[in-house]
Scaffold this active site. Structure first.
Site, PDB file in Angstrom:
ATOM      1  N   GLY A  73       0.798  -1.211   0.000  1.00  0.00           N
ATOM      2  CA  GLY A  73       0.000   0.000   0.000  1.00  0.00           C
ATOM      3  C   GLY A  73       0.830   1.261   0.000  1.00  0.00           C
ATOM      4  O   GLY A  73       0.440   2.281  -0.594  1.00  0.00           O
ATOM      5  N   THR A  74       1.990   1.233   0.647  1.00  0.00           N
ATOM      6  CA  THR A  74       2.845   2.423   0.696  1.00  0.00           C
ATOM      7  C   THR A  74       3.360   2.779  -0.685  1.00  0.00           C
ATOM      8  O   THR A  74       3.266   3.929  -1.126  1.00  0.00           O
ATOM      9  CB  THR A  74       4.007   2.200   1.674  1.00  0.00           C
ATOM     10  OG1 THR A  74       3.499   2.120   3.004  1.00  0.00           O
ATOM     11  CG2 THR A  74       5.002   3.343   1.595  1.00  0.00           C
ATOM     12  N   ASN A 154      -7.099   3.751   9.949  1.00  0.00           N
ATOM     13  CA  ASN A 154      -6.455   2.575  10.519  1.00  0.00           C
ATOM     14  C   ASN A 154      -6.421   2.581  12.048  1.00  0.00           C
ATOM     15  O   ASN A 154      -6.403   1.530  12.679  1.00  0.00           O
ATOM     16  CB  ASN A 154      -5.031   2.426   9.980  1.00  0.00           C
ATOM     17  CG  ASN A 154      -4.231   3.707  10.114  1.00  0.00           C
ATOM     18  OD1 ASN A 154      -4.611   4.745   9.564  1.00  0.00           O
ATOM     19  ND2 ASN A 154      -3.117   3.660  10.827  1.00  0.00           N
ATOM     20  N   GLN A 182      -7.477  -0.245   4.687  1.00  0.00           N
ATOM     21  CA  GLN A 182      -8.168  -0.780   5.856  1.00  0.00           C
ATOM     22  C   GLN A 182      -9.597  -1.205   5.562  1.00  0.00           C
ATOM     23  O   GLN A 182     -10.146  -2.075   6.236  1.00  0.00           O
ATOM     24  CB  GLN A 182      -8.166   0.250   6.993  1.00  0.00           C
ATOM     25  CG  GLN A 182      -6.831   0.411   7.685  1.00  0.00           C
ATOM     26  CD  GLN A 182      -6.366  -0.861   8.390  1.00  0.00           C
ATOM     27  OE1 GLN A 182      -7.149  -1.775   8.671  1.00  0.00           O
ATOM     28  NE2 GLN A 182      -5.077  -0.927   8.677  1.00  0.00           N
ATOM     29  N   SER A 202      -3.738  -3.201  -0.065  1.00  0.00           N
ATOM     30  CA  SER A 202      -2.636  -4.011   0.454  1.00  0.00           C
ATOM     31  C   SER A 202      -3.169  -5.372   0.849  1.00  0.00           C
ATOM     32  O   SER A 202      -4.208  -5.475   1.509  1.00  0.00           O
ATOM     33  CB  SER A 202      -1.994  -3.322   1.664  1.00  0.00           C
ATOM     34  OG  SER A 202      -0.884  -4.051   2.135  1.00  0.00           O
ATOM     35  N   ALA A 203      -2.453  -6.423   0.457  1.00  0.00           N
ATOM     36  CA  ALA A 203      -2.954  -7.786   0.659  1.00  0.00           C
ATOM     37  C   ALA A 203      -2.928  -8.238   2.106  1.00  0.00           C
ATOM     38  O   ALA A 203      -3.801  -8.993   2.546  1.00  0.00           O
ATOM     39  CB  ALA A 203      -2.129  -8.763  -0.185  1.00  0.00           C
ATOM     40  N   HIS A 204      -1.950  -7.796   2.879  1.00  0.00           N
ATOM     41  CA  HIS A 204      -1.786  -8.386   4.209  1.00  0.00           C
ATOM     42  C   HIS A 204      -2.825  -7.906   5.214  1.00  0.00           C
ATOM     43  O   HIS A 204      -2.882  -8.402   6.340  1.00  0.00           O
ATOM     44  CB  HIS A 204      -0.367  -8.151   4.742  1.00  0.00           C
ATOM     45  CG  HIS A 204      -0.074  -6.763   5.202  1.00  0.00           C
ATOM     46  ND1 HIS A 204      -0.046  -6.414   6.526  1.00  0.00           N
ATOM     47  CD2 HIS A 204       0.230  -5.647   4.511  1.00  0.00           C
ATOM     48  CE1 HIS A 204       0.262  -5.130   6.640  1.00  0.00           C
ATOM     49  NE2 HIS A 204       0.430  -4.651   5.434  1.00  0.00           N
ATOM     50  N   THR A 242      10.585  -7.846 -12.295  1.00  0.00           N
ATOM     51  CA  THR A 242       9.940  -9.148 -12.407  1.00  0.00           C
ATOM     52  C   THR A 242       8.858  -9.294 -11.349  1.00  0.00           C
ATOM     53  O   THR A 242       9.094  -9.041 -10.167  1.00  0.00           O
ATOM     54  CB  THR A 242      10.981 -10.273 -12.241  1.00  0.00           C
ATOM     55  OG1 THR A 242      11.966 -10.140 -13.265  1.00  0.00           O
ATOM     56  CG2 THR A 242      10.326 -11.645 -12.333  1.00  0.00           C
ATOM     57  N   CYS A 330       3.536   2.043  14.433  1.00  0.00           N
ATOM     58  CA  CYS A 330       4.893   2.561  14.619  1.00  0.00           C
ATOM     59  C   CYS A 330       5.903   1.589  14.056  1.00  0.00           C
ATOM     60  O   CYS A 330       5.818   0.398  14.276  1.00  0.00           O
ATOM     61  CB  CYS A 330       5.126   2.778  16.109  1.00  0.00           C
ATOM     62  SG  CYS A 330       6.789   3.189  16.552  1.00  0.00           S
TER      63      CYS A 330
END
Length: 390
Positions: A73-74, A154, A182, A202-204, A242, A330
């Site tokens: 995401g960043t 978040n 989020q 973001s996947a995680h 790649t 953090c």
């Protein structure tokens, strides 16, 4: 007798990897081909990427051809928050407006000159000040503006009126980006209904692997002319290098599961969240639930108890086997002052004690009970200390 099993209530930081996703990642890791190669092995790798692209697109009501995979995401926000984001045939934005409670990847990761950036204030609940934004947009004139507002915060879980923001911005010819990291997988998202131009994922956060995210454009009439990572022609030239086939495949699997289970899961998790809040209020009647009256994510609540410092509380909960987080994420391992709470006008003494509880796919009723038991220990110690000091 208390269980020794640890209780994980920090899903907004990262979700545990779903086992089904882990299986997909493991299988993809065995694929020998480079997705840019034309032989059968390369085509097999490419097929995994394109299947995942379609699944991620479905999660947010987009077209697969407009999904660009990134490292997270960043990077996704860094890529799109650029003066070179534009509609075809038009000039890009010369000014960026960002919500005061945005994630640091937006506040610090954009590519605009400092003098071209303005912060959009929020109210005491953390909701964007629409009156301020409307007033500012009326002064735009010929200047093109990009506005970036997250769909869900978040730290507090507060939802933003993104559709209304998009309407106001488009009336003035501007562009809208939303950080949906989020919200994705927890809320139904349709880019067309929201009226936004681009979102980032973001996947995680949805049970997928870490290190993979996406930029999703509303249409192929948008482009990012200044590419962040240059080299080969991967991802239609938007993101060289790649492709991480295994992570992309895992992202697709997580997106598919999230979409299929979203409604039922949101209701289940919200009930658990409300139960956890009720336990907290019983144990600590003076506890403050941040943004309790605002629309929030179903899985999130942030709270503070006067006299309880976040750093001390986090250690105490951790020793009791419960993983929470402080009001601000953090990277250094230290508890920092939250810019989100500052923007909301939360008094510093209270803000220093805010903790976040965020639930997810593995959370069960037993976890909420363990949270309550830990609360009784932590709060009991605090109240005993206050009594002795009186």
């Amino acid at each position: 007798m208390a269980s020794d099993r640890r209780i994980y209530l920090d899903y907004n930081a990262t979700s545990p990897l779903r086992p089904e996703v882990a299986d997909v990642v493991a299988r993809a890791l065995e694929l020998p081909g480079n997705a840019s190669s034309v032989h059968a092995e390369g085509r097999a790798a490419r097929a995994e990427i394109e299947k995942a692209r379609d699944k991620v697109a479905r999660l947010v009501g987009a077209k697969a051809k407009n999904v660009i995979f990134t490292s997270g995401g960043t990077e996704a926000s860094n890529m799109v928050l650029s003066p070179s984001l534009r509609r075809l045939g038009e000039s890009g934005p010369s000014r960026l407006l960002v919500g005061a409670t945005e994630h640091p990847c937006v506040l610090n990761g954009h590519r605009f000159p400092v003098e071209a950036v303005e912060i959009v204030p929020v109210d005491a609940d953390g909701t964007i000040d629409l009156a301020w934004l409307k007033s500012r947009l009326e002064l735009v004139g010929e200047e093109r503006i990009l506005v970036s507002v997250q769909l869900a915060n978040n730290e507090t879980g507060v939802l933003q009126p993104v559709a209304e923001i998009a309407r106001l911005v488009h009336e003035r010819g501007g562009l809208v980006h939303t950080d949906a990291v989020q919200a994705a997988g927890k809320l139904a998202i349709d880019m067309a209904q929201l009226g936004i131009d681009v979102l980032t994922l973001s996947a995680h956060k949805i049970g997928g692997p870490k290190g993979i995210g996406a930029v999703v454009l509303a249409s192929d009439q948008l482009e990012i002319a200044d590419r962040l990572i240059r080299g080969g022609g991967q991802e239609k030239g938007y993101r060289a290098g790649t492709e991480n086939v295994a992570a992309i495949a895992g992202f697709g699997a997580a997106a598919e599961i999230a979409l299929a289970t979203m409604a039922e899961e949101a209701a289940r998790v919200e009930a658990l969240r409300d139960e956890a809040e009720a336990h907290l209020r019983r144990i600590a009647p003076d506890a403050v639930i941040v943004s309790a009256e605002a629309q929030r994510l179903p899985n999130t609540f942030a709270f503070a108890i006067r006299g309880l410092k976040a750093e001390t509380a986090l250690i105490a909960f951790d020793l009791a086997g419960v993983a929470l987080s402080s009001g601000s994420a953090c990277s250094s391992g230290k508890v920092k002052r939250s810019h989100v709470l500052d923007a909301m006008g939360v008094e510093p003494a209270l803000a220093e004690g805010v903790l976040r509880v965020s639930l997810g796919w593995k959370t069960a009723k037993e976890d909420v009970i363990r949270f309550a038991e830990a609360c009784e220990k932590v709060v009991g110690t605090l109240y005993k200390r206050k009594a002795n000091a009186a």
